[in-house]
Design an enzyme around this catalytic site. Structure first.
Site, PDB file in Angstrom:
ATOM      1  N   ASN A   1       0.864  -1.191   0.000  1.00 55.57           N
ATOM      2  CA  ASN A   1       0.000   0.000   0.000  1.00 55.57           C
ATOM      3  C   ASN A   1       0.904   1.246   0.000  1.00 55.57           C
ATOM      4  O   ASN A   1       1.721   1.420   0.904  1.00 55.57           O
ATOM      5  CB  ASN A   1      -0.895  -0.048   1.248  1.00 55.57           C
ATOM      6  CG  ASN A   1      -1.811   1.157   1.355  1.00 55.57           C
ATOM      7  OD1 ASN A   1      -1.377   2.279   1.140  1.00 55.57           O
ATOM      8  ND2 ASN A   1      -3.063   0.930   1.699  1.00 55.57           N
TER       9      ASN A   1
ATOM     10  N   ASP B   1      -0.133   4.485  -0.069  1.00 57.75           N
ATOM     11  CA  ASP B   1      -0.836   5.714   0.340  1.00 57.75           C
ATOM     12  C   ASP B   1       0.079   6.734   1.006  1.00 57.75           C
ATOM     13  O   ASP B   1      -0.019   7.941   0.776  1.00 57.75           O
ATOM     14  CB  ASP B   1      -1.933   5.393   1.373  1.00 57.75           C
ATOM     15  CG  ASP B   1      -3.091   4.622   0.784  1.00 57.75           C
ATOM     16  OD1 ASP B   1      -3.151   4.472  -0.446  1.00 57.75           O
ATOM     17  OD2 ASP B   1      -3.944   4.163   1.576  1.00 57.75           O
ATOM     18  N   HIS B   2       0.951   6.238   1.887  1.00 57.65           N
ATOM     19  CA  HIS B   2       1.691   7.190   2.717  1.00 57.65           C
ATOM     20  C   HIS B   2       2.901   7.812   2.027  1.00 57.65           C
ATOM     21  O   HIS B   2       3.503   8.741   2.557  1.00 57.65           O
ATOM     22  CB  HIS B   2       2.002   6.569   4.085  1.00 57.65           C
ATOM     23  CG  HIS B   2       0.710   6.309   4.810  1.00 57.65           C
ATOM     24  ND1 HIS B   2      -0.185   7.318   5.085  1.00 57.65           N
ATOM     25  CD2 HIS B   2       0.128   5.163   5.226  1.00 57.65           C
ATOM     26  CE1 HIS B   2      -1.258   6.802   5.671  1.00 57.65           C
ATOM     27  NE2 HIS B   2      -1.084   5.495   5.766  1.00 57.65           N
TER      28      HIS B   2
ATOM     29  N   HIS C   1      -5.612   3.653  -1.634  1.00 52.45           N
ATOM     30  CA  HIS C   1      -6.938   4.018  -1.114  1.00 52.45           C
ATOM     31  C   HIS C   1      -7.260   5.443  -1.554  1.00 52.45           C
ATOM     32  O   HIS C   1      -6.606   6.389  -1.111  1.00 52.45           O
ATOM     33  CB  HIS C   1      -6.896   3.916   0.420  1.00 52.45           C
ATOM     34  CG  HIS C   1      -8.213   4.162   1.098  1.00 52.45           C
ATOM     35  ND1 HIS C   1      -8.372   4.045   2.456  1.00 52.45           N
ATOM     36  CD2 HIS C   1      -9.429   4.521   0.626  1.00 52.45           C
ATOM     37  CE1 HIS C   1      -9.617   4.305   2.796  1.00 52.45           C
ATOM     38  NE2 HIS C   1     -10.281   4.613   1.698  1.00 52.45           N
TER      39      HIS C   1
ATOM     40  N   ARG D   1      -9.362   8.165  -0.891  1.00 52.65           N
ATOM     41  CA  ARG D   1     -10.331   8.596   0.130  1.00 52.65           C
ATOM     42  C   ARG D   1     -11.195   9.726  -0.403  1.00 52.65           C
ATOM     43  O   ARG D   1     -10.766  10.503  -1.259  1.00 52.65           O
ATOM     44  CB  ARG D   1      -9.592   9.076   1.373  1.00 52.65           C
ATOM     45  CG  ARG D   1      -9.176   7.950   2.293  1.00 52.65           C
ATOM     46  CD  ARG D   1      -8.550   8.494   3.559  1.00 52.65           C
ATOM     47  NE  ARG D   1      -8.418   7.459   4.547  1.00 52.65           N
ATOM     48  CZ  ARG D   1      -9.325   7.173   5.479  1.00 52.65           C
ATOM     49  NH1 ARG D   1     -10.429   7.875   5.563  1.00 52.65           N
ATOM     50  NH2 ARG D   1      -9.133   6.201   6.322  1.00 52.65           N
TER      51      ARG D   1
ATOM     52  N   ARG E   1      -6.977  12.814   0.954  1.00 57.20           N
ATOM     53  CA  ARG E   1      -5.886  13.266   1.842  1.00 57.20           C
ATOM     54  C   ARG E   1      -4.531  12.723   1.417  1.00 57.20           C
ATOM     55  O   ARG E   1      -3.508  13.291   1.738  1.00 57.20           O
ATOM     56  CB  ARG E   1      -6.184  12.884   3.293  1.00 57.20           C
ATOM     57  CG  ARG E   1      -6.113  11.410   3.555  1.00 57.20           C
ATOM     58  CD  ARG E   1      -6.285  11.094   5.020  1.00 57.20           C
ATOM     59  NE  ARG E   1      -7.634  11.366   5.490  1.00 57.20           N
ATOM     60  CZ  ARG E   1      -8.135  10.840   6.615  1.00 57.20           C
ATOM     61  NH1 ARG E   1      -7.371  10.068   7.368  1.00 57.20           N
ATOM     62  NH2 ARG E   1      -9.366  11.075   6.988  1.00 57.20           N
TER      63      ARG E   1
ATOM     64  N   GLU F   1      -8.636   0.529  -3.036  1.00 60.10           N
ATOM     65  CA  GLU F   1      -9.423   0.578  -1.790  1.00 60.10           C
ATOM     66  C   GLU F   1     -10.381   1.741  -1.872  1.00 60.10           C
ATOM     67  O   GLU F   1      -9.970   2.867  -2.199  1.00 60.10           O
ATOM     68  CB  GLU F   1      -8.492   0.842  -0.619  1.00 60.10           C
ATOM     69  CG  GLU F   1      -8.105  -0.370   0.139  1.00 60.10           C
ATOM     70  CD  GLU F   1      -7.287   0.036   1.344  1.00 60.10           C
ATOM     71  OE1 GLU F   1      -7.712   0.920   2.096  1.00 60.10           O
ATOM     72  OE2 GLU F   1      -6.208  -0.531   1.500  1.00 60.10           O
TER      73      GLU F   1
ATOM     74  N   THR G   1      -7.015   6.628  10.255  1.00 57.25           N
ATOM     75  CA  THR G   1      -6.875   5.487   9.357  1.00 57.25           C
ATOM     76  C   THR G   1      -8.159   4.672   9.447  1.00 57.25           C
ATOM     77  O   THR G   1      -9.043   4.998  10.246  1.00 57.25           O
ATOM     78  CB  THR G   1      -5.634   4.648   9.738  1.00 57.25           C
ATOM     79  OG1 THR G   1      -5.507   3.562   8.812  1.00 57.25           O
ATOM     80  CG2 THR G   1      -5.736   4.084  11.145  1.00 57.25           C
ATOM     81  N   THR G   2      -8.270   3.631   8.628  1.00 61.65           N
ATOM     82  CA  THR G   2      -9.491   2.817   8.628  1.00 61.65           C
ATOM     83  C   THR G   2      -9.586   2.075   9.960  1.00 61.65           C
ATOM     84  O   THR G   2      -8.815   1.156  10.219  1.00 61.65           O
ATOM     85  CB  THR G   2      -9.459   1.827   7.445  1.00 61.65           C
ATOM     86  OG1 THR G   2      -9.083   2.549   6.276  1.00 61.65           O
ATOM     87  CG2 THR G   2     -10.817   1.191   7.224  1.00 61.65           C
TER      88      THR G   2
ATOM     89  N   GLU H   1     -11.099  -9.400   3.324  1.00 55.89           N
ATOM     90  CA  GLU H   1      -9.819  -9.044   3.957  1.00 55.89           C
ATOM     91  C   GLU H   1     -10.097  -8.801   5.430  1.00 55.89           C
ATOM     92  O   GLU H   1     -10.962  -7.987   5.772  1.00 55.89           O
ATOM     93  CB  GLU H   1      -9.220  -7.799   3.290  1.00 55.89           C
ATOM     94  CG  GLU H   1      -7.906  -7.389   3.960  1.00 55.89           C
ATOM     95  CD  GLU H   1      -7.087  -6.385   3.139  1.00 55.89           C
ATOM     96  OE1 GLU H   1      -7.149  -6.430   1.890  1.00 55.89           O
ATOM     97  OE2 GLU H   1      -6.392  -5.571   3.761  1.00 55.89           O
TER      98      GLU H   1
ATOM     99  N   HIS I   1      -3.627  -4.386   7.909  1.00 51.04           N
ATOM    100  CA  HIS I   1      -3.737  -3.220   8.783  1.00 51.04           C
ATOM    101  C   HIS I   1      -2.842  -3.366  10.005  1.00 51.04           C
ATOM    102  O   HIS I   1      -3.028  -4.262  10.817  1.00 51.04           O
ATOM    103  CB  HIS I   1      -5.168  -2.912   9.246  1.00 51.04           C
ATOM    104  CG  HIS I   1      -5.337  -1.431   9.517  1.00 51.04           C
ATOM    105  ND1 HIS I   1      -4.886  -0.838  10.662  1.00 51.04           N
ATOM    106  CD2 HIS I   1      -5.843  -0.445   8.753  1.00 51.04           C
ATOM    107  CE1 HIS I   1      -5.125   0.462  10.595  1.00 51.04           C
ATOM    108  NE2 HIS I   1      -5.703   0.737   9.437  1.00 51.04           N
ATOM    109  N   GLY I   2      -1.829  -2.481  10.046  1.00 46.66           N
ATOM    110  CA  GLY I   2      -0.940  -2.445  11.197  1.00 46.66           C
ATOM    111  C   GLY I   2       0.125  -3.519  11.206  1.00 46.66           C
ATOM    112  O   GLY I   2       0.849  -3.652  12.198  1.00 46.66           O
TER     113      GLY I   2
ATOM    114  N   GLY J   1       1.152  -1.328   4.361  1.00 45.43           N
ATOM    115  CA  GLY J   1       1.535  -0.004   3.904  1.00 45.43           C
ATOM    116  C   GLY J   1       2.370   0.769   4.887  1.00 45.43           C
ATOM    117  O   GLY J   1       3.593   0.895   4.747  1.00 45.43           O
TER     118      GLY J   1
HETATM  119  N1  PXP Z   1      -5.830  -3.161   4.057  1.00 50.08           N
HETATM  120  C1  PXP Z   1      -6.802  -2.237   4.120  1.00 50.08           C
HETATM  121  C2  PXP Z   1      -8.171  -2.605   3.649  1.00 50.08           C
HETATM  122  C3  PXP Z   1      -6.547  -0.935   4.610  1.00 50.08           C
HETATM  123  O1  PXP Z   1      -7.536  -0.035   4.705  1.00 50.08           O
HETATM  124  C4  PXP Z   1      -5.222  -0.614   4.975  1.00 50.08           C
HETATM  125  C5  PXP Z   1      -4.905   0.782   5.440  1.00 50.08           C
HETATM  126  O2  PXP Z   1      -5.120   1.678   4.404  1.00 50.08           O
HETATM  127  C6  PXP Z   1      -4.245  -1.589   4.857  1.00 50.08           C
HETATM  128  C7  PXP Z   1      -4.570  -2.871   4.427  1.00 50.08           C
HETATM  129  C8  PXP Z   1      -2.810  -1.314   5.188  1.00 50.08           C
HETATM  130  O3  PXP Z   1      -2.687  -0.954   6.525  1.00 50.08           O
HETATM  131  P1  PXP Z   1      -1.309  -0.390   7.051  1.00 50.08           P
HETATM  132  O4  PXP Z   1      -1.052   0.882   6.312  1.00 50.08           O
HETATM  133  O5  PXP Z   1      -1.540  -0.203   8.504  1.00 50.08           O
HETATM  134  O6  PXP Z   1      -0.264  -1.427   6.738  1.00 50.08           O
END
Ligand code: PXP
Length: 256
Positions: free
Chosen positions: A12, A14-15, A48, A50, A54, A75, A105-106, A156, A199-200, A221
């Site tokens: 991911n 995004d950041h 993602h 959004r 952002r 996403e 975050t989500t 997921e 996530h995380g 991500g």
């Molecule tokens: N999967 C989904 C569906 C998410 O929304 C996110 C966060 O955008 C991630 C995975 C990745 O999470 P992280 O950035 O904490 O690794």
């Protein structure tokens, strides 16, 4: 499941866009990061878009679709605007996520209960257009059943609560959360659903998650982009891939 299937890594990016947007210019470029991630071994790219844009912007999605040669996982919230963009861009996959403007975050999985009928319509519409839909859900048996009823073929699991418990050294809560993920994955797989997780996750939790044989894809991500600051994106992805391979190998060993 005697031999766990190959475990894909979705990166991911995004950041990278978060960092770019902090200065308002064009660097660092998330598409460059996506291309580098693929060269380093990512099996796909997740981004993602959004509602508040952002981090990832519309033109990033368009460039990702044009420029990357591996699957793009888009996403998105299950809104009319996002569905229209997905139908236009036709990514390989769409992961439907809940979205709150005020969240950093989500924060949790989709409400697949009260949102059931709407999610069913969106899942069918995207599926008809050839987009593989996954639902980002809590790792609960009820959420798995509801996802199946919605018509999803892929889910997921939100691993945030588990990772958060480990971060705070709350071992009993972490064990409980991991057990929930394992039970939900076993049920989902028995019902023919493909299981992803994310996530995380970091090197430690990705290795443990890789030991769950039903899970075939991890989406990671924030940790990878943060680690890239210190060791570079290529090295961070190689280290993640190695951790996942080790976790998978341990799972295969304990199955045979
Ligand atoms: N999967 C989904 C569906 C998410 O929304 C996110 C966060 O955008 C991630 C995975 C990745 O999470 P992280 O950035 O904490 O690794």
């Amino acid at each position: 499941m005697p031999h766990p299937p190959y475990l894909r890594l979705g990166v991911n990016i995004d950041h990278v866009a978060t960092l770019r947007n902090a200065r308002g210019g064009g660097v660092p470029d998330p598409v460059r990061a996506a291309l580098l991630a693929i060269a380093a071994g990512a099996d796909g790219i997740t981004a993602h878009l959004r509602e508040d844009r952002r981090h990832i912007r519309d033109e990033d999605m368009a460039r990702l679709k044009r420029e990357i040669k591996k699957p793009l996982n888009f996403e998105m919230a299950a809104t009319d605007d996002m569905v229209a963009i997905a139908l236009d861009k036709r990514p390989h996959a769409s992961c439907l996520v809940p979205e709150k403007r005020s969240e950093r975050t989500t924060e949790g999985g989709l409400d697949v209960f009260s949102g059931h009928d709407h999610l069913k319509v969106v899942t069918a519409e995207l599926g008809k257009a050839g987009v593989r839909v996954s639902l980002f859900i809590e790792p609960s048996l009820e959420a798995v059943q509801a996802s199946r009823s919605i018509g999803a073929r892929v889910i997921e699991f939100h691993t945030g609560a588990w990772c958060d418990a480990l971060t705070h050294n709350e071992n009993a809560r972490a064990e409980h959360e991991l057990a929930r993920i394992k039970a939900a994955a076993a049920l989902a797989s028995a019902q023919g659903l493909e299981c992803h997780a994310g996530h995380g996750l970091d090197f430690v939790t990705a290795k443990i998650a890789a030991g769950i044989p039903e899970i075939v894809e991890l989406n990671i991500g924030h940790f990878l982009i943060g680690e890239a600051v210190f060791i570079g994106l290529t090295a961070a992805i190689a280290k993640m891939r190695a951790a996942m391979n080790e976790g998978r190998a341990l799972a295969a060993g304990s199955e045979s």
